[in-house]
Structures are given as C-alpha cells and as structure tokens.
Design an enzyme around this catalytic site. Sequence first.
Site, mmCIF file in Angstrom:
data_model
loop_
_atom_site.group_PDB
_atom_site.id
_atom_site.type_symbol
_atom_site.label_atom_id
_atom_site.label_comp_id
_atom_site.label_asym_id
_atom_site.label_seq_id
_atom_site.Cartn_x
_atom_site.Cartn_y
_atom_site.Cartn_z
ATOM 1 N N ASP A 172 -14.604 11.166 -0.729
ATOM 2 C CA ASP A 172 -15.582 11.603 -1.597
ATOM 3 C C ASP A 172 -15.998 13.207 -1.469
ATOM 4 O OD1 ASP A 172 -16.289 8.972 -1.833
ATOM 5 O OD2 ASP A 172 -16.073 8.893 0.100
ATOM 6 N N HIS A 223 -18.468 4.922 2.502
ATOM 7 C CA HIS A 223 -17.615 4.849 1.603
ATOM 8 C C HIS A 223 -17.940 4.128 0.229
ATOM 9 C CE1 HIS A 223 -14.579 5.717 -1.499
ATOM 10 N NE2 HIS A 223 -13.455 4.338 -1.084
ATOM 11 N N ARG A 271 -14.286 14.913 -3.714
ATOM 12 C CA ARG A 271 -15.145 14.833 -5.264
ATOM 13 C C ARG A 271 -16.342 15.496 -5.670
ATOM 14 N NH1 ARG A 271 -14.307 8.581 -5.374
ATOM 15 N NH2 ARG A 271 -12.526 8.405 -6.348
ATOM 16 N N ASN A 292 -10.325 -0.602 0.817
ATOM 17 C CA ASN A 292 -12.068 -1.161 1.099
ATOM 18 C C ASN A 292 -12.728 -2.604 1.558
ATOM 19 O OD1 ASN A 292 -13.320 2.066 0.337
ATOM 20 N ND2 ASN A 292 -12.234 1.062 -1.984
HETATM 21 N N1 LIG Z 1 -11.183 4.580 0.867
HETATM 22 C C1 LIG Z 1 -11.103 5.133 -0.210
HETATM 23 O O1 LIG Z 1 -11.414 6.873 -0.602
HETATM 24 C C2 LIG Z 1 -9.920 4.764 -1.258
HETATM 25 C C3 LIG Z 1 -9.952 3.405 -1.068
HETATM 26 N N2 LIG Z 1 -8.919 2.478 -1.889
HETATM 27 C C4 LIG Z 1 -8.568 1.466 -1.495
HETATM 28 O O2 LIG Z 1 -7.317 0.913 -1.228
HETATM 29 C C5 LIG Z 1 -6.729 0.341 -0.988
HETATM 30 C C6 LIG Z 1 -5.775 -0.077 -2.292
HETATM 31 O O3 LIG Z 1 -5.592 0.188 -3.439
HETATM 32 P P1 LIG Z 1 -4.583 0.130 -4.119
HETATM 33 O O4 LIG Z 1 -2.693 0.544 -3.669
HETATM 34 O O5 LIG Z 1 -4.582 0.819 -5.649
HETATM 35 O O6 LIG Z 1 -4.474 -1.076 -4.331
HETATM 36 P P2 LIG Z 1 -2.602 -2.094 -4.915
HETATM 37 O O7 LIG Z 1 -3.345 -3.220 -5.267
HETATM 38 O O8 LIG Z 1 -1.361 -1.646 -6.425
HETATM 39 O O9 LIG Z 1 -1.949 -2.229 -3.451
HETATM 40 C C7 LIG Z 1 -2.261 -2.849 -2.391
HETATM 41 C C8 LIG Z 1 -0.852 -3.115 -1.532
HETATM 42 O O10 LIG Z 1 -1.194 -3.897 -1.051
HETATM 43 C C9 LIG Z 1 -0.521 -4.460 -0.092
HETATM 44 N N3 LIG Z 1 -0.914 -6.686 1.190
HETATM 45 C C10 LIG Z 1 -1.815 -6.440 0.429
HETATM 46 N N4 LIG Z 1 -2.401 -7.694 1.585
HETATM 47 C C11 LIG Z 1 -1.383 -6.734 2.563
HETATM 48 C C12 LIG Z 1 -1.484 -7.220 4.312
HETATM 49 N N5 LIG Z 1 -1.594 -7.207 4.845
HETATM 50 N N6 LIG Z 1 -0.025 -5.980 4.781
HETATM 51 C C13 LIG Z 1 -0.285 -4.892 3.889
HETATM 52 N N7 LIG Z 1 -0.007 -4.659 2.351
HETATM 53 C C14 LIG Z 1 -1.064 -5.480 1.963
HETATM 54 C C15 LIG Z 1 -0.561 -5.620 -1.719
HETATM 55 O O11 LIG Z 1 0.749 -6.321 -1.763
HETATM 56 C C16 LIG Z 1 -0.404 -4.026 -2.304
HETATM 57 O O12 LIG Z 1 1.308 -3.834 -2.871
HETATM 58 C C17 LIG Z 1 -7.645 -0.814 -2.051
HETATM 59 O O13 LIG Z 1 -8.496 -1.284 -1.118
HETATM 60 C C18 LIG Z 1 -8.641 -0.157 -2.805
HETATM 61 O O14 LIG Z 1 -9.800 -0.245 -2.577
HETATM 62 C C19 LIG Z 1 -8.342 2.975 -3.434
HETATM 63 C C20 LIG Z 1 -9.029 4.645 -3.575
HETATM 64 C C21 LIG Z 1 -9.952 5.138 -2.904
HETATM 65 O O1 LIG Z 2 -14.546 2.906 -6.905
HETATM 66 C C1 LIG Z 2 -12.545 2.170 -5.877
HETATM 67 O O2 LIG Z 2 -12.997 0.809 -5.767
HETATM 68 C C2 LIG Z 2 -11.875 3.057 -5.425
HETATM 69 C C3 LIG Z 2 -12.602 4.018 -4.012
HETATM 70 O O3 LIG Z 2 -12.636 2.981 -3.234
HETATM 71 C C4 LIG Z 2 -12.718 4.966 -4.569
HETATM 72 O O4 LIG Z 2 -11.954 5.757 -5.810
HETATM 73 O O5 LIG Z 2 -13.400 5.881 -4.423
#
Ligand SMILES: NC(=O)C1=CN([C@@H]2O[C@H](COP(=O)(O)OP(=O)(O)OC[C@H]3O[C@@H](n4cnc5c(N)ncnc54)[C@H](O)[C@@H]3O)[C@@H](O)[C@H]2O)C=CC1
Ligand SMILES: O=C([O-])CC(=O)C(=O)O
Length: 329
Positions: A160, A188, A163, A132
């Site tokens: 989304d 999103h 959902r 994100n």
């Molecule tokens: N589009 C969507 O529907 C959704 C998006 N997200 C987003 O996905 C992302 C990841 O979420 P999580 O896995 O829960 O976070 P998390 O914090 O558990 O994992 C993120 C990982 O990315 C790594 N990272 C950071 N910078 C990096 C780089 N330059 N290169 C490679 N790896 C890097 C970190 O070391 C960490 O291990 C967040 O931005 C979150 O908001 C989460 C849920 C839904």
């Molecule tokens: O809400 C957040 O920050 C993570 C996400 O993008 C989602 O769950 O849709």
Amino acid sequence: MSTDAPLKIAVTGAAGQICYSLLFRIASGSLLGDRPIELRLLEITPALKALEGVVMELDDCAFGNLVNIEIGDDPRKVFDGVHAAMLVGAMPRKAGMERGDLLSANGAIFTAQGKALNDVAADDVKVLVTGNPANTNALIAMKNAPDIPASQFNALTRLDHNRAKSQLAAKLGVPVTEVSHMTIWGNHSATQYPDLFNAKVGGKNAAELVGDEAWIENDFIPTVAKRGAAIIAARGLSSAASAANATVEHMRDWILGTPEGDWVSMAVPSDGSYGVPEGLISSFPCIVKDGKYEIVQGLELGEFSRAKIDASVAELVDERNAVTELGLI
Ligand SMILES: NC(=O)C1=CN([C@@H]2O[C@H](COP(=O)(O)OP(=O)(O)OC[C@H]3O[C@@H](n4cnc5c(N)ncnc54)[C@H](O)[C@@H]3O)[C@@H](O)[C@H]2O)C=CC1
Ligand SMILES: O=C([O-])CC(=O)C(=O)O
C-alpha cells in the site's frame, strides 16, 4: 544473528503465486545482498510436488548465495531455528470479496504456525505476515506464540505504501524517488488511510503541493485503498509480483534498517501510539535501527486524518472480536 552463517529464512505458501516471484528475489540477493541464505519452504501436502518443481527452478538459477533449500509440510520442522519467517501461504480473495471475508478460511493457518514458531524458531525470529487478512492473521500468530516478544510480529502494508508513493509521483509528474515520509495508517484493507499530510515530495509537504483536497479524498485515497481489487479485476488473480516486492522490502528494512532521513509503513503491534489500542496490529510510520523498529512519534493529525485512522482501527477491533469468537486467539 551472526553475519556470516547462512540466515535461515522460512517462507510459507511457497508453491503459490507470490512465492513464484518472492523466492527468486530473496535468492538473487534483493533481501540481504550477498549474505548466504538457507530457504525453508512450507506448503500443504498436495502442493509439495509443485513445490519440488519450484525448487528445481531455484537450482537451475545457480544462485551463489543460496546455500541450502529444505521443503516440507510440517511447520515444526520447517521453522526449526529460522531467523526470519515470511508467512505468505493463505487463500487469496476473489472478485467481490473483501480481505476480511478470508478470516474464517485463513485464520486457523496462523494458530498452528504461531505455535510452531513459538516452539522451534530462533529467539530473534522476525515474523512478517503477507497472507490476508494480514493484520489480523499476524495478531493470531502473535497470540499463539506467547514466548516470542510481540514486537517480532509484523504485517505487510508496504505494498500500500509503494502504491501511494507511485500514485502521488504520477499526480505531480515527479520521479517516485522524490516522494518520502509516506504513511499508511491502520488495516491492509479498503479502510486503510494513506496520509499525504505528513508525506513529502522533494522535501516539501505533499498535500500542499497537490493543493486539491477533493483529489486526495475522492481519487488518491480510494485508488490506493482499492488497488488490490482493481488488480484482481484486471488480472483475474490478486497481485503477486508487487506483493513479493513489498514483502522483500519490508523484511530487508526490518533486518538492515530504514534509509536515513525517511520512514516506511509497517503494521506492528500498537503500543498505544496515536490512540490505537495497545496490541492491535496496525500500520504506522516506522524507522528501523539495529534490527528494531520504532513507531515515529509526534506527527500532526488533523480532524480528517484522525477520523480516517479511527475508522480503520475500528475495523481492526471488529476483526479481533471475530477471531476471538472463532476461538483463534
Ligand atoms: N498483504 C498484502 O499486501 C498482500 C497479501 N496477499 C495475500 O497473500 C496470500 C497468498 O497469495 P498468492 O500467493 O497469490 O496465493 P496462492 O493461492 O497462489 O498461493 C497460496 C499458497 O499457500 C499455500 N498454503 C495454503 N495453506 C497453507 C498452509 N497452511 N501452510 C503453507 N502453505 C499453505 C497454498 O497451497 C498455495 O500454494 C493471499 O492470502 C493473498 O490475499 C496478496 C497480495 C498482497
Ligand atoms: O487485494 C487483494 O486481495 C490482494 C492484496 O492484498 C493486495 O493486492 O493488496
């Protein structure tokens, strides 16, 4: 892409929460069935040790189609020759934040990764951004990869979409398999517009079946649009397994095609369809054939839908202006 060589799939943020589900789903065949795959996993240097542990667990699953795993902290090496790149790695938001608040923290990740993809990925690479704020991060990657056609950059709104299907099925007391033609329009973010006026349930118009515009406006739309925040409030962490599921589904449909007679929501570079300014990465109803998506044309948008889409697109314009000012594009 030949169909027998292992497909090289890059995944970033590989030691994070989403990937702790995503990698195992990919490796067990949810993405491509029994087609052989090679995983290329990118992390930042301090997370490589944790990633080694994840790789040990992948090994311990003895997945038959997982031919090879490479890990590293250099996108130029990890992305070399990849056909698919799932860009998950980015900071998640915390309670009280909007996803757009992450732009300055996360945006720079996507300049470097866009440049590396441009230089070393396979010509046909499909890039899907989950991290994100996903739409604008995808825009940053796309703009930093001028040699890769823009159509090869997508952002994730499938979560989304899922959902919205689930909320609608629950409201009408039908199995989720009855719901089709769902569309998420726009960003999103909390401004996204889940559209019931073009959705169907058992082949009939969803909004007419619901028959309650107040529920659509005051209950359905905010529940879907704010579901991410509700999950953070409940779990203390952002959605992970459902985000991994959506990431797999988007990439699977992009590679293998969407189901006959339905469409899915994909955030793709606008070609000006439905009045969305060209080049913004905005969610549309899309069908995929032969690995190429098309935006479904000719849907009717009433005044209510039009205003909702315009508001979400205005937010995408603001985000694009913000990253332009930050010098990221
Ligand atoms: N589009 C969507 O529907 C959704 C998006 N997200 C987003 O996905 C992302 C990841 O979420 P999580 O896995 O829960 O976070 P998390 O914090 O558990 O994992 C993120 C990982 O990315 C790594 N990272 C950071 N910078 C990096 C780089 N330059 N290169 C490679 N790896 C890097 C970190 O070391 C960490 O291990 C967040 O931005 C979150 O908001 C989460 C849920 C839904
Ligand atoms: O809400 C957040 O920050 C993570 C996400 O993008 C989602 O769950 O849709």
